[in-house]
Design a protein around this motif. Structure first.
Motif, PDB file in Angstrom:
ATOM      1  N   GLY E   7       0.901  -1.252   0.164  1.00 50.14           N
ATOM      2  CA  GLY E   7       0.140  -0.245  -0.081  1.00 50.14           C
ATOM      3  C   GLY E   7       1.086   1.417  -0.062  1.00 50.14           C
ATOM      4  O   GLY E   7       1.463   1.663  -0.832  1.00 50.14           O
ATOM      5  N   ARG E   9       3.276   2.072   2.087  1.00 49.24           N
ATOM      6  CA  ARG E   9       4.525   1.940   2.771  1.00 49.24           C
ATOM      7  C   ARG E   9       5.616   2.095   1.853  1.00 49.24           C
ATOM      8  O   ARG E   9       5.644   1.916   0.661  1.00 49.24           O
ATOM      9  CB  ARG E   9       4.420   0.356   3.588  1.00 49.24           C
ATOM     10  CG  ARG E   9       3.275   0.512   4.631  1.00 49.24           C
ATOM     11  CD  ARG E   9       3.558  -0.595   5.441  1.00 49.24           C
ATOM     12  NE  ARG E   9       2.821  -0.565   6.709  1.00 49.24           N
ATOM     13  CZ  ARG E   9       1.386  -1.021   6.595  1.00 49.24           C
ATOM     14  NH1 ARG E   9       1.012  -1.455   5.500  1.00 49.24           N
ATOM     15  NH2 ARG E   9       0.800  -0.913   7.655  1.00 49.24           N
ATOM     16  N   TYR E  48      -4.947   4.486  -1.311  1.00 50.69           N
ATOM     17  CA  TYR E  48      -6.381   4.812  -1.819  1.00 50.69           C
ATOM     18  C   TYR E  48      -6.693   6.118  -1.141  1.00 50.69           C
ATOM     19  O   TYR E  48      -6.616   6.577  -0.086  1.00 50.69           O
ATOM     20  CB  TYR E  48      -7.240   3.860  -1.278  1.00 50.69           C
ATOM     21  CG  TYR E  48      -7.298   2.643  -2.140  1.00 50.69           C
ATOM     22  CD1 TYR E  48      -7.862   2.722  -3.235  1.00 50.69           C
ATOM     23  CD2 TYR E  48      -6.574   1.453  -1.700  1.00 50.69           C
ATOM     24  CE1 TYR E  48      -7.944   1.378  -4.070  1.00 50.69           C
ATOM     25  CE2 TYR E  48      -6.409   0.398  -2.571  1.00 50.69           C
ATOM     26  CZ  TYR E  48      -7.178   0.325  -3.593  1.00 50.69           C
ATOM     27  OH  TYR E  48      -7.280  -0.743  -4.588  1.00 50.69           O
ATOM     28  N   GLU E  57       4.217   9.684  -3.639  1.00 45.98           N
ATOM     29  CA  GLU E  57       5.053  10.793  -3.974  1.00 45.98           C
ATOM     30  C   GLU E  57       6.564  10.478  -4.046  1.00 45.98           C
ATOM     31  O   GLU E  57       7.311  11.128  -4.737  1.00 45.98           O
ATOM     32  CB  GLU E  57       4.711  12.160  -3.051  1.00 45.98           C
ATOM     33  CG  GLU E  57       4.366  13.250  -3.847  1.00 45.98           C
ATOM     34  CD  GLU E  57       3.844  14.527  -2.839  1.00 45.98           C
ATOM     35  OE1 GLU E  57       3.178  14.258  -2.088  1.00 45.98           O
ATOM     36  OE2 GLU E  57       4.467  15.708  -3.288  1.00 45.98           O
ATOM     37  N   VAL E  58       7.053   9.637  -3.072  1.00 43.22           N
ATOM     38  CA  VAL E  58       8.359   9.477  -3.115  1.00 43.22           C
ATOM     39  C   VAL E  58       8.724   8.313  -4.372  1.00 43.22           C
ATOM     40  O   VAL E  58       7.888   7.383  -4.457  1.00 43.22           O
ATOM     41  CB  VAL E  58       8.957   9.163  -1.636  1.00 43.22           C
ATOM     42  CG1 VAL E  58       8.507  10.320  -0.777  1.00 43.22           C
ATOM     43  CG2 VAL E  58       8.023   7.706  -1.418  1.00 43.22           C
ATOM     44  N   ILE E  65      13.591  12.960   4.711  1.00 39.91           N
ATOM     45  CA  ILE E  65      13.527  13.280   6.115  1.00 39.91           C
ATOM     46  C   ILE E  65      12.363  12.495   6.639  1.00 39.91           C
ATOM     47  O   ILE E  65      11.148  12.885   5.977  1.00 39.91           O
ATOM     48  CB  ILE E  65      13.528  14.532   6.335  1.00 39.91           C
ATOM     49  CG1 ILE E  65      14.883  15.397   5.809  1.00 39.91           C
ATOM     50  CG2 ILE E  65      13.548  14.776   7.959  1.00 39.91           C
ATOM     51  CD1 ILE E  65      14.904  16.758   5.979  1.00 39.91           C
ATOM     52  N   ILE E  83      10.611   0.327   7.649  1.00 38.99           N
ATOM     53  CA  ILE E  83       9.275   0.263   6.920  1.00 38.99           C
ATOM     54  C   ILE E  83       8.487   1.576   7.534  1.00 38.99           C
ATOM     55  O   ILE E  83       7.940   1.401   8.569  1.00 38.99           O
ATOM     56  CB  ILE E  83       8.791  -1.076   6.991  1.00 38.99           C
ATOM     57  CG1 ILE E  83       9.637  -2.053   6.253  1.00 38.99           C
ATOM     58  CG2 ILE E  83       7.338  -0.826   5.910  1.00 38.99           C
ATOM     59  CD1 ILE E  83       8.889  -3.579   6.238  1.00 38.99           C
ATOM     60  N   ARG E  85       5.174   4.328   6.640  1.00 40.94           N
ATOM     61  CA  ARG E  85       4.243   4.800   5.689  1.00 40.94           C
ATOM     62  C   ARG E  85       4.543   6.322   5.054  1.00 40.94           C
ATOM     63  O   ARG E  85       5.220   6.805   5.709  1.00 40.94           O
ATOM     64  CB  ARG E  85       2.642   5.243   6.570  1.00 40.94           C
ATOM     65  CG  ARG E  85       2.095   3.997   7.165  1.00 40.94           C
ATOM     66  CD  ARG E  85       0.914   4.357   7.666  1.00 40.94           C
ATOM     67  NE  ARG E  85       0.349   3.041   8.019  1.00 40.94           N
ATOM     68  CZ  ARG E  85      -0.481   2.169   7.336  1.00 40.94           C
ATOM     69  NH1 ARG E  85      -0.897   2.844   6.247  1.00 40.94           N
ATOM     70  NH2 ARG E  85      -1.177   1.215   7.649  1.00 40.94           N
ATOM     71  N   ASN E  87       3.146   8.730   5.004  1.00 42.97           N
ATOM     72  CA  ASN E  87       2.711   9.854   5.632  1.00 42.97           C
ATOM     73  C   ASN E  87       3.762  10.380   6.749  1.00 42.97           C
ATOM     74  O   ASN E  87       3.818  11.359   7.158  1.00 42.97           O
ATOM     75  CB  ASN E  87       1.144   9.737   6.385  1.00 42.97           C
ATOM     76  CG  ASN E  87       0.814  10.739   6.741  1.00 42.97           C
ATOM     77  OD1 ASN E  87       1.109  11.925   6.291  1.00 42.97           O
ATOM     78  ND2 ASN E  87      -0.221  10.456   7.864  1.00 42.97           N
ATOM     79  N   ASP E  88       4.737   9.387   7.083  1.00 43.25           N
ATOM     80  CA  ASP E  88       5.708   9.693   7.929  1.00 43.25           C
ATOM     81  C   ASP E  88       7.104  10.267   7.534  1.00 43.25           C
ATOM     82  O   ASP E  88       7.860  10.556   8.306  1.00 43.25           O
ATOM     83  CB  ASP E  88       6.147   8.384   8.840  1.00 43.25           C
ATOM     84  CG  ASP E  88       4.847   7.727   9.607  1.00 43.25           C
ATOM     85  OD1 ASP E  88       4.352   8.571  10.178  1.00 43.25           O
ATOM     86  OD2 ASP E  88       4.811   6.549   9.614  1.00 43.25           O
ATOM     87  N   ILE E  89       7.019  10.538   6.011  1.00 45.16           N
ATOM     88  CA  ILE E  89       8.270  11.188   5.328  1.00 45.16           C
ATOM     89  C   ILE E  89       7.631  12.553   5.120  1.00 45.16           C
ATOM     90  O   ILE E  89       6.377  13.060   4.912  1.00 45.16           O
ATOM     91  CB  ILE E  89       8.224  10.317   4.017  1.00 45.16           C
ATOM     92  CG1 ILE E  89       8.706   8.961   4.310  1.00 45.16           C
ATOM     93  CG2 ILE E  89       9.311  11.300   3.160  1.00 45.16           C
ATOM     94  CD1 ILE E  89       9.000   8.474   3.151  1.00 45.16           C
ATOM     95  N   LEU E  90       8.501  13.275   5.818  1.00 50.01           N
ATOM     96  CA  LEU E  90       8.212  14.708   5.764  1.00 50.01           C
ATOM     97  C   LEU E  90       8.654  15.547   4.476  1.00 50.01           C
ATOM     98  O   LEU E  90       7.789  16.455   4.073  1.00 50.01           O
ATOM     99  CB  LEU E  90       8.978  15.344   7.150  1.00 50.01           C
ATOM    100  CG  LEU E  90       8.771  14.843   8.304  1.00 50.01           C
ATOM    101  CD1 LEU E  90       9.758  15.330   9.293  1.00 50.01           C
ATOM    102  CD2 LEU E  90       7.367  15.021   8.774  1.00 50.01           C
ATOM    103  N   ALA E  91       9.708  15.087   3.983  1.00 52.15           N
ATOM    104  CA  ALA E  91      10.374  15.950   2.988  1.00 52.15           C
ATOM    105  C   ALA E  91      11.320  15.097   2.156  1.00 52.15           C
ATOM    106  O   ALA E  91      11.909  14.230   2.650  1.00 52.15           O
ATOM    107  CB  ALA E  91      10.910  17.074   3.291  1.00 52.15           C
ATOM    108  N   ILE E  92      11.462  15.566   0.807  1.00 56.09           N
ATOM    109  CA  ILE E  92      12.606  14.980   0.025  1.00 56.09           C
ATOM    110  C   ILE E  92      13.707  15.777   0.159  1.00 56.09           C
ATOM    111  O   ILE E  92      13.436  17.152  -0.243  1.00 56.09           O
ATOM    112  CB  ILE E  92      12.065  14.509  -1.220  1.00 56.09           C
ATOM    113  CG1 ILE E  92      10.842  13.782  -1.384  1.00 56.09           C
ATOM    114  CG2 ILE E  92      13.147  14.146  -2.187  1.00 56.09           C
ATOM    115  CD1 ILE E  92      10.211  13.503  -2.582  1.00 56.09           C
TER     116      ILE E  92
END
Lengths: 94, 94, 94, 94, 94, 94, 94
Positions: E7, E9, E48, E57-58, E65, E83, E85, E87-92
């Motif tokens: 999903g 992740r 979804y 997006e990544v 980060i 591993i 989600r 949503n836990d990734i703040l920025a590229i």
């Protein structure tokens, strides 16, 4: 009445437990400290349900029973009122 | 009956545990202190499900089992009633 | 069976751990105090999913495994039943 | 396999840490007490996403990594299984 | 890389604080104990959003980060991965 | 600026309380320990609202007031930044 | 006024309890420590309700009653303001 509640909010004037007894309704237990019955003085513009604004079910003048501890008390011209969400109103007494 | 519950709420008259035994149903444990069975006296106008108002599944006169500690007690003409959300009603006894 | 569960609820008759062993299934640990397996006796009218009513996945007669501590116990004609939401049922044993 | 999980649930047979090491994967720390890796034995009928039923992403036979403490353990024919929601499965090992 | 996250992740290989300094980024405070920066090694099939599956997006290879304490650590061929989600990734970091 | 925040996130460079005073704005109480005002350095690709991606309301260069304790601090080239969700931004100062 | 609140936020200038008394409204109890009444100084661009942006119900200049402890205080040119969500505003006083 010069308070216009927002959205799904309702302004209620609490009815003291003594008056309640006369109309045949008695609220149990701690009702004397905090009445749970009142008269609707003003209603908000309605609530949004899935993107559509829906009129509130209660109308000005309705006698209502509401949840204990719900809402916010305000004083207006020496009379105490309660501002509730309609969802905190349990039933209309007819 | 002069209480009209709002929305998905239901007014129930609790049935004491003694009466329950006669109809062949016994509720376990603490049932004596707080009956979990009653008769529906009034039903609300329905509940909103994805923006459409849907009639309640319970009708006036239904015998129902409800969740312990659910709802709010009110007294009317010396009879105690319970105002519940339909969601707190577990089953209809037929 | 004279209990009709509401909505997505299901009435289950628990199967004691001893019976379970015979069918080849043993539930671990505290299973003796509280069986987690039972037979479906009655199912509700279905659950609303995005505004459409959907039939439950379990049927009367299914053997099911359910979450520990889920649901409400009721006694009917000296037999204990459990009223669960379908969501508390983990699997059907075939 | 005679357990059919409901909805978005999955039955997983845990793989002991020793076996894991052979396949080149070692789980950190407390992995010995509670393995976090297993093989999918059965999958539910799918999950509802905005009113449409969607097949699960995992298939029978997949090796998966799942969240610690997720799911419910059941014993079947002396083998321990885990019933998880698909959402508790983090990744498939290929 | 032989882990396929489910999903929304993402599998991330943490970058130690020392390496971070070289690229000009220093994470504050407790960063030494737990790096918050890493490289994306694998991404799930998407998430979804209102019933439609949307690509993450990544992408594999992105330096990201992520939130402290987010995700689950797994070890693969002696390398630790996380591993998360998306949503836990703040920025590229570009 | 080489950080690209994800989704509805925003990178903000905090403005120290001293600078704030010069521009005529003073933040109350504990503002000296933790400034609540900053300049937007980068914005995410937008947020999903009911399945549609919507541009963020803040733009690069905006002076903003944000919730105390919101977001995650990161250090980049010896400058501290804050990565916030747009929802943690209270207002734009014009 | 040079603060533009975001989304469904509103900037309110609190009215001290003394002024309130003059206009005939008295707020009960702890009102002296924290006024619950104010004038709307600026309103956000609206709130999203099921994917559509809807104008706020309050307008600049409205006298409003708001929930105690709601919102965030900011100081601007030696005047204290409160940034609230519209949902924290109970009623408009007309």
């Amino acid at each position: 009445m010069n308070i216009k509640p927002l959205g799904d909010r309702v302004v209620v004037k609490p009815i003291e437990a003594e008056e309640v007894t006369k109309s045949g309704i008695v609220l149990p237990g701690t009702a004397k400290e905090k009445p749970q019955q009142g008269e609707v003085m003003a209603v908000g513009s309605g609530e949004y349900i899935d993107g559509k604004k829906v009129d509130l079910e209660v109308k000005v003048g309705d006698k209502v029973i509401y949840s204990k501890y719900a809402g916010t008390e305000v004083k207006l011209d020496d009379q105490e009122y309660l501002i509730l969400r309609q969802n905190d109103i349990l039933a209309i007494i007819e």
